[in-house]
Design a protein around this motif. Structure first.
Motif, PDB file in Angstrom:
ATOM      1  N   ALA A   1      65.818   1.379 -47.745  1.00 27.88           N
ATOM      2  CA  ALA A   1      66.837   0.641 -48.294  1.00 27.88           C
ATOM      3  C   ALA A   1      67.312  -0.461 -47.134  1.00 27.88           C
ATOM      4  N   GLU A   2      67.614   0.202 -45.734  1.00 28.94           N
ATOM      5  CA  GLU A   2      67.966  -0.375 -44.674  1.00 28.94           C
ATOM      6  C   GLU A   2      66.867  -1.459 -44.440  1.00 28.94           C
ATOM      7  N   GLN A   3      65.299  -1.275 -44.508  1.00 23.30           N
ATOM      8  CA  GLN A   3      64.451  -2.135 -44.125  1.00 23.30           C
ATOM      9  C   GLN A   3      64.265  -3.297 -45.242  1.00 23.30           C
ATOM     10  N   LYS A   4      64.461  -3.016 -46.490  1.00 20.93           N
ATOM     11  CA  LYS A   4      64.452  -4.033 -47.432  1.00 20.93           C
ATOM     12  C   LYS A   4      65.755  -5.100 -47.183  1.00 20.93           C
ATOM     13  N   ALA A   5      66.858  -4.472 -46.822  1.00 22.00           N
ATOM     14  CA  ALA A   5      68.057  -5.222 -46.470  1.00 22.00           C
ATOM     15  C   ALA A   5      67.587  -6.166 -45.250  1.00 22.00           C
ATOM     16  N   VAL A   6      67.183  -5.764 -44.304  1.00 22.92           N
ATOM     17  CA  VAL A   6      66.787  -6.889 -43.461  1.00 22.92           C
ATOM     18  C   VAL A   6      65.801  -7.759 -43.639  1.00 22.92           C
ATOM     19  N   LEU A   7      64.697  -7.104 -44.295  1.00 26.16           N
ATOM     20  CA  LEU A   7      63.537  -8.277 -44.674  1.00 26.16           C
ATOM     21  C   LEU A   7      64.334  -9.412 -45.714  1.00 26.16           C
ATOM     22  N   ASP A   8      65.414  -8.982 -46.512  1.00 21.29           N
ATOM     23  CA  ASP A   8      66.148  -9.863 -47.579  1.00 21.29           C
ATOM     24  C   ASP A   8      66.974 -10.566 -46.428  1.00 21.29           C
ATOM     25  N   ALA A   9      67.551 -10.083 -45.451  1.00 21.72           N
ATOM     26  CA  ALA A   9      68.416 -11.076 -44.609  1.00 21.72           C
ATOM     27  C   ALA A   9      67.831 -12.344 -43.916  1.00 21.72           C
ATOM     28  N   LEU A  10      66.552 -11.839 -43.368  1.00 17.71           N
ATOM     29  CA  LEU A  10      65.865 -12.811 -42.835  1.00 17.71           C
ATOM     30  C   LEU A  10      65.327 -13.906 -43.728  1.00 17.71           C
ATOM     31  N   THR A  11      64.720 -13.322 -44.877  1.00 17.24           N
ATOM     32  CA  THR A  11      64.682 -14.341 -45.895  1.00 17.24           C
ATOM     33  C   THR A  11      65.484 -15.229 -46.237  1.00 17.24           C
ATOM     34  N   PHE A  12      67.074 -14.935 -46.798  1.00 17.74           N
ATOM     35  CA  PHE A  12      68.044 -15.558 -46.758  1.00 17.74           C
ATOM     36  C   PHE A  12      68.163 -16.659 -45.714  1.00 17.74           C
ATOM     37  N   LYS A  13      68.026 -16.084 -44.514  1.00 14.92           N
ATOM     38  CA  LYS A  13      68.501 -17.302 -43.302  1.00 14.92           C
ATOM     39  C   LYS A  13      67.367 -18.475 -43.445  1.00 14.92           C
ATOM     40  N   CYS A  14      66.060 -18.108 -43.646  1.00 13.57           N
ATOM     41  CA  CYS A  14      65.061 -19.149 -43.882  1.00 13.57           C
ATOM     42  C   CYS A  14      65.215 -19.943 -45.049  1.00 13.57           C
ATOM     43  N   ALA A  15      65.895 -19.589 -46.094  1.00  8.52           N
ATOM     44  CA  ALA A  15      66.230 -20.244 -47.228  1.00  8.52           C
ATOM     45  C   ALA A  15      67.205 -21.034 -46.982  1.00  8.52           C
ATOM     46  N   VAL A  16      68.260 -20.726 -46.349  1.00  5.42           N
ATOM     47  CA  VAL A  16      69.513 -21.537 -45.592  1.00  5.42           C
ATOM     48  C   VAL A  16      68.766 -22.802 -45.029  1.00  5.42           C
ATOM     49  N   LEU A  17      67.933 -22.441 -43.939  1.00  4.83           N
ATOM     50  CA  LEU A  17      67.499 -23.758 -42.911  1.00  4.83           C
ATOM     51  C   LEU A  17      66.479 -24.697 -43.971  1.00  4.83           C
ATOM     52  N   TRP A  18      65.973 -23.904 -44.777  1.00  7.37           N
ATOM     53  CA  TRP A  18      65.010 -24.686 -45.758  1.00  7.37           C
ATOM     54  C   TRP A  18      65.670 -25.660 -46.514  1.00  7.37           C
ATOM     55  N   SER A  19      66.890 -25.075 -47.173  1.00  3.42           N
ATOM     56  CA  SER A  19      67.698 -25.832 -48.361  1.00  3.42           C
ATOM     57  C   SER A  19      68.298 -26.975 -47.469  1.00  3.42           C
ATOM     58  N   MET A  20      68.669 -26.730 -46.319  1.00  2.64           N
ATOM     59  CA  MET A  20      69.206 -28.148 -45.526  1.00  2.64           C
ATOM     60  C   MET A  20      68.266 -28.998 -45.485  1.00  2.64           C
ATOM     61  N   LEU A  21      66.959 -28.791 -45.175  1.00  3.63           N
ATOM     62  CA  LEU A  21      66.124 -29.772 -45.194  1.00  3.63           C
ATOM     63  C   LEU A  21      65.685 -30.309 -46.639  1.00  3.63           C
ATOM     64  N   ASP A  22      65.864 -29.770 -47.424  1.00  4.57           N
ATOM     65  CA  ASP A  22      65.585 -30.030 -48.785  1.00  4.57           C
ATOM     66  C   ASP A  22      66.628 -31.056 -49.258  1.00  4.57           C
ATOM     67  N   ALA A  23      68.026 -30.923 -48.746  1.00  8.94           N
ATOM     68  CA  ALA A  23      68.958 -31.909 -49.255  1.00  8.94           C
ATOM     69  C   ALA A  23      68.683 -33.163 -48.476  1.00  8.94           C
ATOM     70  N   LEU A  24      68.167 -32.966 -47.162  1.00  6.65           N
ATOM     71  CA  LEU A  24      68.021 -34.134 -46.361  1.00  6.65           C
ATOM     72  C   LEU A  24      66.802 -34.934 -46.948  1.00  6.65           C
ATOM     73  N   ASP A  25      65.766 -34.317 -47.350  1.00  7.51           N
ATOM     74  CA  ASP A  25      64.648 -35.047 -47.772  1.00  7.51           C
ATOM     75  C   ASP A  25      65.002 -35.883 -49.072  1.00  7.51           C
ATOM     76  N   TYR A  26      65.807 -35.053 -50.051  1.00 11.62           N
ATOM     77  CA  TYR A  26      66.241 -35.634 -51.374  1.00 11.62           C
ATOM     78  C   TYR A  26      67.201 -36.901 -50.937  1.00 11.62           C
ATOM     79  N   ALA A  27      68.025 -36.782 -50.299  1.00 16.96           N
ATOM     80  CA  ALA A  27      69.013 -38.128 -49.991  1.00 16.96           C
ATOM     81  C   ALA A  27      68.633 -38.995 -49.198  1.00 16.96           C
ATOM     82  N   TYR A  28      67.772 -38.817 -48.244  1.00 19.08           N
ATOM     83  CA  TYR A  28      67.380 -39.887 -47.414  1.00 19.08           C
ATOM     84  C   TYR A  28      65.790 -40.286 -47.130  1.00 19.08           C
TER      85      TYR A  28
END
Length: 245
Positions: A202-229
């Protein structure tokens, strides 16, 4: 995850695999930024929106610092606050990022006002701050492990932007040089902590999910820039609008 818990080496390999697949150096907007295919206005939009991420990182770290149980851990994490906020006015990573926005031609008062942010930038960054505040210490520390992959993107960014954009100077990009040593130091600590403390499935799944989430945060910021500009170029009402080229 099923079966037995991963060994520390297996867990680290799984974390690095997430970065290899999901880190935002792979995003088309970053490829365009580094390869010189963006206009000055598009570079300005990136710098302005990224400022919100930079200025919220100390707040994120402060929420975790307040929950750390030992002086040793607090001392370690406190360095991140000094790295970003500095130890005097005009020092630290946030101040250096404002020099970057100055250097690409943005008005500093406008940048600091946050008036020109894309809504998606605000939502993504706030979601990350809330994640670190609300999740376990282990998950919060694991979410910082995108720093494992940042030295490569920093080297590509500095070389590419200096080569391709005549409005960018080494002084403009002064933010990045300290990060080449700060990020590995910070990620070494966070990785060692996760390897030691993520023991159960459970702890290992949580840390893998946490890193996946953070990567998604950074990716979504670029998605927004790409779409807008870039394509289709639909800038939301109230967001930064570049001057005509």
């Amino acid at each position: 995850m099923t079966g037995l818990p991963l060994s520390p080496d297996e867990l680290e390999a799984a974390l690095r695999a997430i970065g290899a697949e999901r880190y935002h150096n792979l995003h088309p907007f970053h490829r365009a930024l580094h390869d010189g295919r963006l206009t000055k206005g598009q570079v300005q939009a990136w710098a302005l929106n990224r400022y919100y991420y930079q200025c919220r990182i100390p707040a994120k770290d402060a929420t975790l610092l307040a929950r750390l149980p030992t002086a040793e851990l607090r001392r370690e994490w406190r360095r991140r606050l000094v790295d970003h906020d500095g130890d005097a006015p005009g020092t630290g990573g946030v101040a250096r990022w404002l020099k970057l926005t100055d250097g690409v031609g943005l008005d500093r008062a406008y940048v600091e006002s946050l008036e020109g942010l894309l809504p998606a930038t605000r939502f993504a960054v706030d979601a990350y701050v809330d994640f670190v505040r609300d999740r376990s210490i282990l998950e919060a520390i694991a979410s910082s492990l995108t720093e494992l992959f940042s030295p490569t993107i920093i080297s590509e960014r500095v070389a590419g932007m200096l080569h391709h954009y005549d409005f960018v100077t080494p002084e403009t990009l002064a933010y990045f040089q300290p990060r080449l040593t700060q990020a590995p130091r910070d990620s070494d600590f966070a990785l060692a902590y996760v390897r030691e403390h993520a023991r159960t499935i459970a702890e290992q799944k949580a840390v893998l999910d946490a890193l996946t989430f953070k990567c998604a945060v950074l990716w979504s910021m670029l998605d927004a820039l790409d779409y807008a500009y870039v394509v289709p170029g639909r800038i939301p009402p109230g967001a930064f609008t570049p001057e005509p080229a």
